[in-house]
Enzyme design. Structure first.
Site, short mmCIF file in Angstrom:
data_model
loop_
_atom_site.label_atom_id
_atom_site.label_comp_id
_atom_site.label_asym_id
_atom_site.label_seq_id
_atom_site.Cartn_x
_atom_site.Cartn_y
_atom_site.Cartn_z
N ASP A 44 0.84 -1.19 0.00
CA ASP A 44 0.00 0.00 0.00
C ASP A 44 0.89 1.25 0.00
O ASP A 44 1.92 1.28 0.69
CB ASP A 44 -0.86 -0.01 1.28
N ASP A 45 0.49 2.26 -0.77
CA ASP A 45 1.14 3.58 -0.68
C ASP A 45 2.65 3.52 -0.84
O ASP A 45 3.39 4.28 -0.20
CB ASP A 45 0.79 4.25 0.65
N CYS A 82 -6.45 2.95 -3.57
CA CYS A 82 -6.42 1.58 -3.07
C CYS A 82 -7.51 0.67 -3.63
O CYS A 82 -7.24 -0.24 -4.40
CB CYS A 82 -6.52 1.64 -1.55
N ARG A 86 -7.20 -2.47 -6.49
CA ARG A 86 -7.42 -3.87 -6.11
C ARG A 86 -8.56 -4.49 -6.92
O ARG A 86 -8.51 -5.68 -7.26
CB ARG A 86 -7.69 -3.94 -4.61
N LYS A 140 -5.15 -6.90 4.01
CA LYS A 140 -6.15 -5.85 3.75
C LYS A 140 -7.11 -6.28 2.63
O LYS A 140 -6.70 -6.78 1.60
CB LYS A 140 -5.41 -4.56 3.35
N HIS A 142 -10.71 -4.24 1.86
CA HIS A 142 -11.19 -2.93 1.39
C HIS A 142 -11.86 -3.00 0.02
O HIS A 142 -11.70 -2.11 -0.82
CB HIS A 142 -10.02 -1.93 1.36
N HIS A 235 0.74 1.75 4.12
CA HIS A 235 -0.26 2.73 4.55
C HIS A 235 0.06 3.15 5.98
O HIS A 235 0.61 2.38 6.76
CB HIS A 235 -1.65 2.09 4.48
N ASP A 341 -0.17 -0.53 -4.89
CA ASP A 341 -1.50 -0.17 -5.41
C ASP A 341 -1.61 1.28 -5.87
O ASP A 341 -2.55 1.63 -6.56
CB ASP A 341 -2.59 -0.48 -4.37
N ASN A 342 -0.68 2.13 -5.46
CA ASN A 342 -0.67 3.52 -5.89
C ASN A 342 0.64 4.15 -5.43
O ASN A 342 1.45 3.51 -4.76
CB ASN A 342 -1.87 4.31 -5.36
N LYS A 402 -0.17 9.79 -4.74
CA LYS A 402 -1.41 9.02 -4.62
C LYS A 402 -2.61 9.98 -4.70
O LYS A 402 -2.55 11.10 -4.18
CB LYS A 402 -1.40 8.30 -3.28
#
Length: 754
Positions: A44-45, A82, A86, A140, A142, A235, A341-342, A402
């Site tokens: 993430d991130d 995010c 996904r 995760k 989400h 994240h 993811d970003n 992001k």
């Protein structure tokens, strides 16, 4: 003639009147012999340059080893957020087309933003399960509306209903790494340990992943598996074991300008970026490191240390998984992917944050106060995020972050490793590719065709293309057309090496957005805007964007304010639609999105039976050590503690709570100045009173427990601090009038949990 079975089974034997004139038949395995396993790891991130093998000086030896034995993709793109990325990864379709325009917390009333993937877009797990694969998910999720993520369900969009056989992780966009809010399959579970025991959720989800695979390969070793492992890292909150934090002390004192130059030089030396690439200028609001005050530098450097420590710790968990697969003979024939993811996050703001919830509440982080708590950063007493300068360094050599559709938001690392199928070890691939290409690539590598119908539901066309041709040929041509981008009004379009992109300001008419134009094939960092010199090409690209937007369900463009985005979650039948909440403990953990809102003040009444021998424990606990509140029995007396970023307002009853039946009430009335008057009552009689200087609009991203406290709100007790008596009922009553800042704070929080 064989009698047809009423079940509709494709029976290939013969059914006669007796066994003597019948022929039995058993279907063979759905998977082919020696079918490859798949491990898909999502971070993430994590910015384009954050992995060591993409340029940074942060230690990621295990990811680097995967790259050395496999392929690095330098043209991989995501959606900038995010949940949408996904959804693309698991379906092979563009995110608007599958109802995931932004994060799954929202439902704007249009098909492009429902917060759930429709059945007409089956996930990779559903397809692989139908082809005989065991399917596991950890970490995760989400990808479900958060209003559905309670013990009441519905469970339609939870992992087990989206094709996974087993699941262990957290359903929301972020979680505390030391005190996570965990779900196992279809129910909530407690963390197995706490930070005092050396617990960290990244280690836990890898342990559980190994356990799922171990069970399978021990019992049915011929059956292949698909493991989807999505870390909470990187994240916020950036949290890591102390040994990792200690390793990075002082490593970033030279600042983001020096680090960015060094990482850029490393990228050129590695061939990650072309030699003529130019480093994008500072994003707006990013100051030269030398212009920061001494305290600002200390604070920013320590925040980056926590980020680096968490990334190296995550890399170590990836290495543990790899070593486990080797130990059970499942390594060589496993297609292993690691990606982000970003781009790196902008939610830390210009200075970075120690307590991220302050930002949601419109409170600026006081750097001069924060430096007094430097040693808390990265541990359980922090909920921190890096400042813009370090985020842009993580996106080197790109601009923006992001959420944005410039390179810093959508260009990300992708590493693929597969000893049995990828022989081009240590090479890079520069073809433009996108998250929608991952699922088609996996299916192609496994020799599985994309089904036209899944579970009786006709499927929408897949939008991505397979990257399998690049496994052997570095110059392989991919048969792909244009790729659009849209996130929160920011837009972009790529085609044949050209990219048009715009940075949208909320409230500005979309027709007034200024489009930029780049020859991306010659300008990796989007440095040289060609819009004025190539107006005809720009118009062609903008017209193409509108055509692609219509084709893929992007419209209508929507940059409405906070209330419009949040309004759908207050529909009847959803947890946040009421002003009166009645609970009957014992109760499963409540995620924050399902908790009663406490911004406007509230009254909570607990009906309990205190045991004859007395005893301490939490009655109601919401939040964490960083912010929240707890009603508890401590040292025999009732105590209410309101924690506003480590500033505690504490009410203590004057006498011990007597054994027997009681009704305990806490009443919090919001004052016009934003503060709150608090009264603690026992059996209708005033026991204590106090005043909170400021009632928080959003008190915590951590949810609530009744009769215990899984995440301590104060240091007066340790989790789970279970109350020994019996709680019959807990009632929350919320005023109907909503302060203007409440919805804004909640939407800011939802948008940051991406």
């Amino acid at each position: 003639m064989s009698i047809k079975p009423p079940s509709g089974e494709d029976f290939q034997g013969v059914i006669g009147r007796t066994f003597a004139d019948s022929k039995p038949w058993w279907p063979g395995p759905k998977f082919r012999k020696d079918a490859p396993n798949v491990v898909l790891i999502v971070l993430d991130d994590t910015g384009f340059s954050h992995f060591g093998c993409y340029g940074s000086t942060i230690a990621t030896p295990n990811i680097d080893a995967l790259a050395a034995g496999g392929l690095r993709y330098t043209g991989f793109h995501t959606t900038a957020l995010c949940s949408p990325t996904r959804a693309c990864l698991l379906t092979g379709r563009n995110h608007h087309a599958v109802g995931m325009r932004a994060i799954s917390n929202f439902d704007t009333g249009f098909p492009n933003m429902r917060g759930a993937v429709p059945r007409s877009s089956a996930t990779l797990a559903e397809i692989l399960r139908d082809n005989g694969y065991a399917t596991f998910a950890a970490g995760k999720w989400h990808l479900a509306p958060m209003s559905e993520c309670t013990a009441a369900g519905p469970f339609t969009n939870w992992p087990l209903q989206k094709g996974f056989d087993r699941y262990y992780g957290f359903l929301q966009g972020e979680t505390d790494q030391f005190y996570p809010e965990l779900t196992h399959d279809n129910h909530f579970v407690d963390p197995p340990a706490g930070p005092q025991d050396g617990y960290h959720v990244s280690e836990d989800i890898v342990d559980r992943s190994c356990g799922m695979v171990r069970d399978l390969t021990s019992l049915v070793p011929e059956r292949p598996f698909f493991l989807y492992l999505a870390f909470g890292a990187m994240h916020s909150p950036h949290q890591a074991p102390q040994a990792y934090l200690d390793k990075y002390r002082g490593k970033f004192d030279a600042g983001w300008d020096v680090a960015r130059d060094e990482w850029f030089a490393r990228q050129k030396a590695m061939g990650i970026v072309p030699p003529d690439t130019r480093l994008a200028p500072h994003n707006p609001g990013v100051r030269p490191w030398a212009d920061l005050s001494e305290n600002e530098q200390k604070f920013a450097a320590r925040l980056q240390e926590a980020f680096a420590a968490m990334l190296e710790h995550t890399d170590h968990q990836i290495g543990r998984l790899a070593e486990f697969l080797k130990s059970i003979g499942q390594w060589d024939n496993t297609l292993f992917l690691v990606l982000s993811d970003n781009g790196a996050s902008q939610e830390g703001g210009a200075t970075g944050v120690l307590d991220e919830m302050k930002w949601f509440n419109g409170m600026r982080e006081s750097v001069d106060e924060a430096v007094k708590r430097l040693d808390d950063i990265g541990g359980p007493d922090s909920h921190c995020n890096i400042p813009w300068g370090w985020a842009q360094a993580g996106n080197t050599p790109l601009k923006w972050y992001k959420q944005n559709t410039h390179g810093g938001g959508v260009r990300d690392p992708l590493v693929m490793h597969w000893p049995a199928g990828i022989k081009a070890a240590g090479e890079t691939r520069d073809q433009f590719c996108h998250a929608i290409d991952v699922a088609p690539t996996i299916l192609d590598a496994l020799g599985i065709e994309t089904p036209q119908v899944v579970a009786g539901v006709p499927q929408m066309p897949v939008h991505g293309v397979s990257l399998a041709p690049t496994f052997e040929a570095g110059d392989a041509s991919l048969e792909r057309g244009a790729q659009y981008f849209e996130m929160l009004g920011h837009r972009g379009i790529w085609k044949d090496g050209w990219k048009a992109v715009t940075h949208h300001e909320p409230g500005v008419p979309f027709d007034e957005d200024r489009w930029e134009l780049y020859r991306l094939s010659d300008d990796f960092s989007e440095y040289d805007d060609l819009a004025s010199s190539h107006p005809e090409k720009l118009k062609e690209m903008v017209d193409l964007w509108w055509a692609e937007a219509e084709a893929h369900g992007v419209l209508p463009l929507d940059d409405r304010g906070a209330f419009a985005l949040f309004r759908a979650s207050m529909r009847p039948g959803l947890p946040t639609s009421r002003t009166r909440f009645v609970y009957y403990p014992p109760l499963s953990h409540l995620v924050s999105d399902a908790c009663p809102p406490v911004a406007r003040g509230w009254t909570m009444t607990t009906t309990l039976e205190h045991p004859p021998g007395g005893g301490d424990g939490a009655l109601i606990a919401r939040g964490s050590a960083n912010s929240g509140f707890v009603l508890m029995v401590k040292d025999g007396r009732l105590v209410f503690d309101y924690n506003s970023f480590h500033d505690h307002t504490r009410l203590v009853a004057p006498a011990p709570l007597a054994p027997g039946a009681h009704e305990v009430t806490v009443q919090v009335d919001r004052r016009p100045d934003g503060g709150g008057d608090i009264a603690l009552l026992v059996d209708g009689q005033a026991a204590a009173s106090g005043h909170v200087p400021r009632l928080l609009f959003l008190i915590s991203s951590t949810g609530m427990d009744l009769g215990r406290s899984l995440s301590p709100v104060t240091h007066d007790y340790a989790a789970p601090f279970t109350y020994p008596g019996a709680i019959a009922k807990v009632v929350f009553q919320i005023p109907t009038e909503m302060p203007s800042g409440e919805v804004k704070a909640r939407v800011r929080a939802e948008m940051t949990q991406q």
